[in-house]
Design a protein around this motif. Structure first.
Motif, PDB file in Angstrom:
ATOM      1  N   MET A   1       0.849  -1.169   0.000  1.00  0.00           N
ATOM      2  CA  MET A   1       0.000   0.000   0.000  1.00  0.00           C
ATOM      3  C   MET A   1       0.898   1.236   0.000  1.00  0.00           C
ATOM      4  O   MET A   1       1.924   1.242   0.661  1.00  0.00           O
ATOM      5  N   ILE A   2       0.496   2.242  -0.784  1.00  0.00           N
ATOM      6  CA  ILE A   2       1.250   3.498  -0.793  1.00  0.00           C
ATOM      7  C   ILE A   2       0.303   4.662  -0.509  1.00  0.00           C
ATOM      8  O   ILE A   2      -0.914   4.541  -0.652  1.00  0.00           O
ATOM      9  N   ARG A   3       0.896   5.761  -0.105  1.00  0.00           N
ATOM     10  CA  ARG A   3       0.195   7.036   0.038  1.00  0.00           C
ATOM     11  C   ARG A   3       0.910   8.017  -0.883  1.00  0.00           C
ATOM     12  O   ARG A   3       2.135   8.098  -0.884  1.00  0.00           O
ATOM     13  N   VAL A   4       0.113   8.740  -1.657  1.00  0.00           N
ATOM     14  CA  VAL A   4       0.662   9.761  -2.543  1.00  0.00           C
ATOM     15  C   VAL A   4       0.193  11.106  -2.009  1.00  0.00           C
ATOM     16  O   VAL A   4      -1.013  11.350  -1.889  1.00  0.00           O
ATOM     17  N   ILE A   5       1.149  11.968  -1.684  1.00  0.00           N
ATOM     18  CA  ILE A   5       0.829  13.264  -1.095  1.00  0.00           C
ATOM     19  C   ILE A   5       1.046  14.350  -2.139  1.00  0.00           C
ATOM     20  O   ILE A   5       2.151  14.539  -2.647  1.00  0.00           O
ATOM     21  N   MET A  32     -13.348   3.980 -11.003  1.00  0.00           N
ATOM     22  CA  MET A  32     -12.824   3.699 -12.336  1.00  0.00           C
ATOM     23  C   MET A  32     -11.465   3.008 -12.371  1.00  0.00           C
ATOM     24  O   MET A  32     -11.125   2.392 -13.376  1.00  0.00           O
ATOM     25  N   TYR A  33     -10.671   3.134 -11.315  1.00  0.00           N
ATOM     26  CA  TYR A  33      -9.283   2.673 -11.393  1.00  0.00           C
ATOM     27  C   TYR A  33      -8.973   1.620 -10.343  1.00  0.00           C
ATOM     28  O   TYR A  33      -9.214   1.817  -9.148  1.00  0.00           O
ATOM     29  N   GLN A  34      -8.406   0.519 -10.806  1.00  0.00           N
ATOM     30  CA  GLN A  34      -7.988  -0.561  -9.925  1.00  0.00           C
ATOM     31  C   GLN A  34      -6.928  -0.056  -8.958  1.00  0.00           C
ATOM     32  O   GLN A  34      -5.996   0.653  -9.352  1.00  0.00           O
ATOM     33  N   GLY A  35      -7.081  -0.420  -7.706  1.00  0.00           N
ATOM     34  CA  GLY A  35      -6.062  -0.092  -6.713  1.00  0.00           C
ATOM     35  C   GLY A  35      -6.254   1.239  -6.020  1.00  0.00           C
ATOM     36  O   GLY A  35      -5.473   1.585  -5.143  1.00  0.00           O
ATOM     37  N   ALA A  36      -7.274   2.011  -6.394  1.00  0.00           N
ATOM     38  CA  ALA A  36      -7.524   3.305  -5.749  1.00  0.00           C
ATOM     39  C   ALA A  36      -8.381   3.091  -4.509  1.00  0.00           C
ATOM     40  O   ALA A  36      -9.416   2.444  -4.570  1.00  0.00           O
ATOM     41  N   PHE A  37      -7.929   3.635  -3.374  1.00  0.00           N
ATOM     42  CA  PHE A  37      -8.633   3.454  -2.110  1.00  0.00           C
ATOM     43  C   PHE A  37      -9.043   4.764  -1.454  1.00  0.00           C
ATOM     44  O   PHE A  37      -9.212   4.827  -0.248  1.00  0.00           O
ATOM     45  N   ALA A  55      -3.679  10.501  -1.221  1.00  0.00           N
ATOM     46  CA  ALA A  55      -4.382   9.387  -1.859  1.00  0.00           C
ATOM     47  C   ALA A  55      -3.767   8.071  -1.425  1.00  0.00           C
ATOM     48  O   ALA A  55      -2.550   7.960  -1.243  1.00  0.00           O
ATOM     49  N   ARG A  56      -4.618   7.078  -1.288  1.00  0.00           N
ATOM     50  CA  ARG A  56      -4.162   5.737  -0.900  1.00  0.00           C
ATOM     51  C   ARG A  56      -4.347   4.807  -2.094  1.00  0.00           C
ATOM     52  O   ARG A  56      -5.427   4.714  -2.670  1.00  0.00           O
ATOM     53  N   TRP A  57      -3.270   4.146  -2.481  1.00  0.00           N
ATOM     54  CA  TRP A  57      -3.257   3.218  -3.616  1.00  0.00           C
ATOM     55  C   TRP A  57      -2.678   1.886  -3.183  1.00  0.00           C
ATOM     56  O   TRP A  57      -1.815   1.830  -2.305  1.00  0.00           O
ATOM     57  N   SER A  58      -3.108   0.817  -3.840  1.00  0.00           N
ATOM     58  CA  SER A  58      -2.588  -0.507  -3.495  1.00  0.00           C
ATOM     59  C   SER A  58      -1.122  -0.656  -3.880  1.00  0.00           C
ATOM     60  O   SER A  58      -0.382  -1.374  -3.223  1.00  0.00           O
ATOM     61  N   SER A  59      -0.709   0.040  -4.956  1.00  0.00           N
ATOM     62  CA  SER A  59       0.692  -0.058  -5.385  1.00  0.00           C
ATOM     63  C   SER A  59       1.062   1.160  -6.224  1.00  0.00           C
ATOM     64  O   SER A  59       0.203   1.849  -6.771  1.00  0.00           O
ATOM     65  N   GLU A  60       2.360   1.383  -6.341  1.00  0.00           N
ATOM     66  CA  GLU A  60       2.833   2.467  -7.194  1.00  0.00           C
ATOM     67  C   GLU A  60       2.480   2.185  -8.654  1.00  0.00           C
ATOM     68  O   GLU A  60       2.188   3.109  -9.415  1.00  0.00           O
ATOM     69  N   GLU A  61       2.492   0.926  -9.031  1.00  0.00           N
ATOM     70  CA  GLU A  61       2.130   0.554 -10.404  1.00  0.00           C
ATOM     71  C   GLU A  61       0.682   0.961 -10.718  1.00  0.00           C
ATOM     72  O   GLU A  61       0.417   1.527 -11.783  1.00  0.00           O
ATOM     73  N   ASP A  62      -0.248   0.702  -9.788  1.00  0.00           N
ATOM     74  CA  ASP A  62      -1.642   1.119 -10.009  1.00  0.00           C
ATOM     75  C   ASP A  62      -1.748   2.633 -10.121  1.00  0.00           C
ATOM     76  O   ASP A  62      -2.472   3.163 -10.956  1.00  0.00           O
ATOM     77  N   TRP A  63      -1.035   3.340  -9.264  1.00  0.00           N
ATOM     78  CA  TRP A  63      -1.054   4.814  -9.308  1.00  0.00           C
ATOM     79  C   TRP A  63      -0.496   5.319 -10.639  1.00  0.00           C
ATOM     80  O   TRP A  63      -1.073   6.201 -11.266  1.00  0.00           O
ATOM     81  N   ARG A  64       0.606   4.755 -11.101  1.00  0.00           N
ATOM     82  CA  ARG A  64       1.200   5.182 -12.382  1.00  0.00           C
ATOM     83  C   ARG A  64       0.273   4.845 -13.553  1.00  0.00           C
ATOM     84  O   ARG A  64       0.185   5.614 -14.510  1.00  0.00           O
ATOM     85  N   TYR A  90       4.901   7.690  -0.645  1.00  0.00           N
ATOM     86  CA  TYR A  90       5.380   7.040   0.570  1.00  0.00           C
ATOM     87  C   TYR A  90       4.825   5.616   0.644  1.00  0.00           C
ATOM     88  O   TYR A  90       3.640   5.399   0.380  1.00  0.00           O
ATOM     89  N   GLU A  91       5.655   4.691   1.022  1.00  0.00           N
ATOM     90  CA  GLU A  91       5.227   3.325   1.282  1.00  0.00           C
ATOM     91  C   GLU A  91       4.559   3.296   2.653  1.00  0.00           C
ATOM     92  O   GLU A  91       5.107   3.812   3.630  1.00  0.00           O
ATOM     93  N   GLU A  92       3.386   2.710   2.729  1.00  0.00           N
ATOM     94  CA  GLU A  92       2.675   2.623   3.999  1.00  0.00           C
ATOM     95  C   GLU A  92       3.217   1.439   4.789  1.00  0.00           C
ATOM     96  O   GLU A  92       3.070   0.290   4.373  1.00  0.00           O
ATOM     97  N   LEU A  93       3.858   1.719   5.918  1.00  0.00           N
ATOM     98  CA  LEU A  93       4.445   0.669   6.735  1.00  0.00           C
ATOM     99  C   LEU A  93       3.494   0.174   7.808  1.00  0.00           C
ATOM    100  O   LEU A  93       3.654  -0.926   8.320  1.00  0.00           O
ATOM    101  N   GLY A  94       2.523   0.999   8.152  1.00  0.00           N
ATOM    102  CA  GLY A  94       1.556   0.617   9.164  1.00  0.00           C
ATOM    103  C   GLY A  94       0.360   1.539   9.090  1.00  0.00           C
ATOM    104  O   GLY A  94       0.432   2.640   8.554  1.00  0.00           O
ATOM    105  N   ASN A  95      -0.746   1.063   9.656  1.00  0.00           N
ATOM    106  CA  ASN A  95      -1.960   1.853   9.652  1.00  0.00           C
ATOM    107  C   ASN A  95      -2.814   1.402  10.825  1.00  0.00           C
ATOM    108  O   ASN A  95      -3.213   0.245  10.902  1.00  0.00           O
ATOM    109  N   HIS A  96      -3.081   2.304  11.726  1.00  0.00           N
ATOM    110  CA  HIS A  96      -3.927   1.982  12.876  1.00  0.00           C
ATOM    111  C   HIS A  96      -4.959   3.098  13.036  1.00  0.00           C
ATOM    112  O   HIS A  96      -4.598   4.256  13.214  1.00  0.00           O
ATOM    113  N   ILE A  97      -6.216   2.742  12.943  1.00  0.00           N
ATOM    114  CA  ILE A  97      -7.283   3.722  13.076  1.00  0.00           C
ATOM    115  C   ILE A  97      -8.126   3.326  14.261  1.00  0.00           C
ATOM    116  O   ILE A  97      -8.643   2.204  14.333  1.00  0.00           O
ATOM    117  N   SER A  98      -8.285   4.233  15.204  1.00  0.00           N
ATOM    118  CA  SER A  98      -9.105   3.981  16.384  1.00  0.00           C
ATOM    119  C   SER A  98     -10.566   4.239  16.073  1.00  0.00           C
ATOM    120  O   SER A  98     -10.891   5.046  15.226  1.00  0.00           O
TER     121      SER A  98
END
Length: 99
Positions: A1-5, A32-37, A55-64, A90-98
């Motif tokens: 998972m990546i985040r694009v700022i 419309m686009y695979q991998g867009a979250f 933006a949150r994407w499953s991969s840099e390839e999907d974003w490109r 940025y590569e997402e290394l962790g995600n915790h939402i309360s």
């Protein structure tokens, strides 16, 4: 998972319209686009004309793949309403939402 700022400068008089274009764009891209979250829109508390969209994407390839496609007109509309200052991935290394 990546985040694009994306860093934007948007004139005060364009903030509402930019926000609406961002929301429309986010909905369309997710549909419309695979991998867009989805995306988050943030405003600087001290400099209201300074915005971030994250933006949150499953991969840099999907974003490109998204950027190499014919983008929906809402993406162009955002660019007309604001100045895109930078894009960082940025590569997402962790995600915790309360709850």
């Amino acid at each position: 998972m990546i985040r694009v700022i994306y860093e934007w400068q948007v004139k005060r008089e364009n903030l509402q319209e930019f926000s609406e274009a961002w929301e429309q764009t986010t909905v369309l891209v997710r549909e419309m686009y695979q991998g867009a979250f989805g995306s988050t829109l943030l405003q600087d508390g001290l400099k209201v004309d300074h915005l971030l969209t994250i933006a949150r994407w499953s991969s840099e390839e999907d974003w490109r793949n998204f950027w190499s496609s014919d983008n929906p007109p809402e993406v162009t509309k955002m660019s007309k309403l604001g100045n895109l200052v930078s894009i960082k991935i940025y590569e997402e290394l962790g995600n915790h939402i309360s709850k």
